[in-house]
Design a protein around this motif. Structure first.
Motif, PDB file in Angstrom:
ATOM      1  N   GLY A   1      44.687  39.017  21.089  1.00 44.74           N
ATOM      2  CA  GLY A   1      44.835  37.926  20.139  1.00 44.74           C
ATOM      3  C   GLY A   1      46.183  37.965  19.445  1.00 44.74           C
ATOM      4  O   GLY A   1      46.840  36.932  19.263  1.00 44.74           O
ATOM      5  N   SER A   2      46.622  39.158  19.066  1.00 40.97           N
ATOM      6  CA  SER A   2      47.934  39.307  18.422  1.00 40.97           C
ATOM      7  C   SER A   2      49.058  38.960  19.393  1.00 40.97           C
ATOM      8  O   SER A   2      50.025  38.288  19.015  1.00 40.97           O
ATOM      9  CB  SER A   2      48.117  40.740  17.916  1.00 40.97           C
ATOM     10  OG  SER A   2      47.126  41.054  16.976  1.00 40.97           O
TER      11      SER A   2
ATOM     12  N   LEU B   1      51.840  35.928  18.943  1.00 43.84           N
ATOM     13  CA  LEU B   1      53.280  36.191  18.994  1.00 43.84           C
ATOM     14  C   LEU B   1      53.959  35.347  20.066  1.00 43.84           C
ATOM     15  O   LEU B   1      55.060  34.828  19.852  1.00 43.84           O
ATOM     16  CB  LEU B   1      53.539  37.676  19.243  1.00 43.84           C
ATOM     17  CG  LEU B   1      53.268  38.586  18.057  1.00 43.84           C
ATOM     18  CD1 LEU B   1      53.401  40.051  18.470  1.00 43.84           C
ATOM     19  CD2 LEU B   1      54.207  38.281  16.916  1.00 43.84           C
ATOM     20  N   LEU B   2      53.313  35.189  21.217  1.00 43.86           N
ATOM     21  CA  LEU B   2      53.891  34.363  22.273  1.00 43.86           C
ATOM     22  C   LEU B   2      53.941  32.892  21.860  1.00 43.86           C
ATOM     23  O   LEU B   2      54.899  32.188  22.190  1.00 43.86           O
ATOM     24  CB  LEU B   2      53.102  34.528  23.571  1.00 43.86           C
ATOM     25  CG  LEU B   2      53.298  35.862  24.281  1.00 43.86           C
ATOM     26  CD1 LEU B   2      52.348  35.963  25.467  1.00 43.86           C
ATOM     27  CD2 LEU B   2      54.736  36.034  24.731  1.00 43.86           C
ATOM     28  N   ILE B   3      52.939  32.418  21.141  1.00 44.81           N
ATOM     29  CA  ILE B   3      52.943  31.033  20.660  1.00 44.81           C
ATOM     30  C   ILE B   3      54.079  30.809  19.678  1.00 44.81           C
ATOM     31  O   ILE B   3      54.815  29.819  19.754  1.00 44.81           O
ATOM     32  CB  ILE B   3      51.586  30.679  20.028  1.00 44.81           C
ATOM     33  CG1 ILE B   3      50.517  30.601  21.112  1.00 44.81           C
ATOM     34  CG2 ILE B   3      51.662  29.375  19.243  1.00 44.81           C
ATOM     35  CD1 ILE B   3      49.110  30.547  20.580  1.00 44.81           C
ATOM     36  N   VAL B   4      54.262  31.737  18.750  1.00 47.36           N
ATOM     37  CA  VAL B   4      55.349  31.624  17.769  1.00 47.36           C
ATOM     38  C   VAL B   4      56.702  31.684  18.469  1.00 47.36           C
ATOM     39  O   VAL B   4      57.616  30.904  18.166  1.00 47.36           O
ATOM     40  CB  VAL B   4      55.224  32.721  16.693  1.00 47.36           C
ATOM     41  CG1 VAL B   4      56.464  32.780  15.821  1.00 47.36           C
ATOM     42  CG2 VAL B   4      53.984  32.484  15.842  1.00 47.36           C
ATOM     43  N   LEU B   5      56.858  32.578  19.442  1.00 48.94           N
ATOM     44  CA  LEU B   5      58.112  32.684  20.195  1.00 48.94           C
ATOM     45  C   LEU B   5      58.389  31.393  20.963  1.00 48.94           C
ATOM     46  O   LEU B   5      59.520  30.895  20.969  1.00 48.94           O
ATOM     47  CB  LEU B   5      58.053  33.876  21.157  1.00 48.94           C
ATOM     48  CG  LEU B   5      59.268  34.061  22.054  1.00 48.94           C
ATOM     49  CD1 LEU B   5      60.504  34.396  21.216  1.00 48.94           C
ATOM     50  CD2 LEU B   5      59.004  35.135  23.083  1.00 48.94           C
TER      51      LEU B   5
END
Length: 50
Positions: free
Chosen positions: A15-16, A20-24
């Motif tokens: 989930g983390s 992080l990939l979505i934010v990136l």
């Protein structure tokens, strides 16, 4: 067999990593060259605006 604590750790990690990939992805999408604001065309020397 996977234990409850291993499953919990795996779920938290995945989930983390997904967040992080979505934010990136959004950071890179916003700062890409495709979304740069269009510049106004420069005036041609010698032409009079009417």
């Amino acid at each position: 067999m996977i234990s409850d604590s291993q499953l919990y750790t795996l779920a938290i990690f995945l989930g983390s990593a997904a967040m992080l990939l979505i934010v990136l992805y959004h950071f890179l999408e916003v700062n890409s060259e495709d979304h740069a604001p269009a510049q106004k065309p420069k005036a041609v020397p010698g032409r009079v605006k009417s």
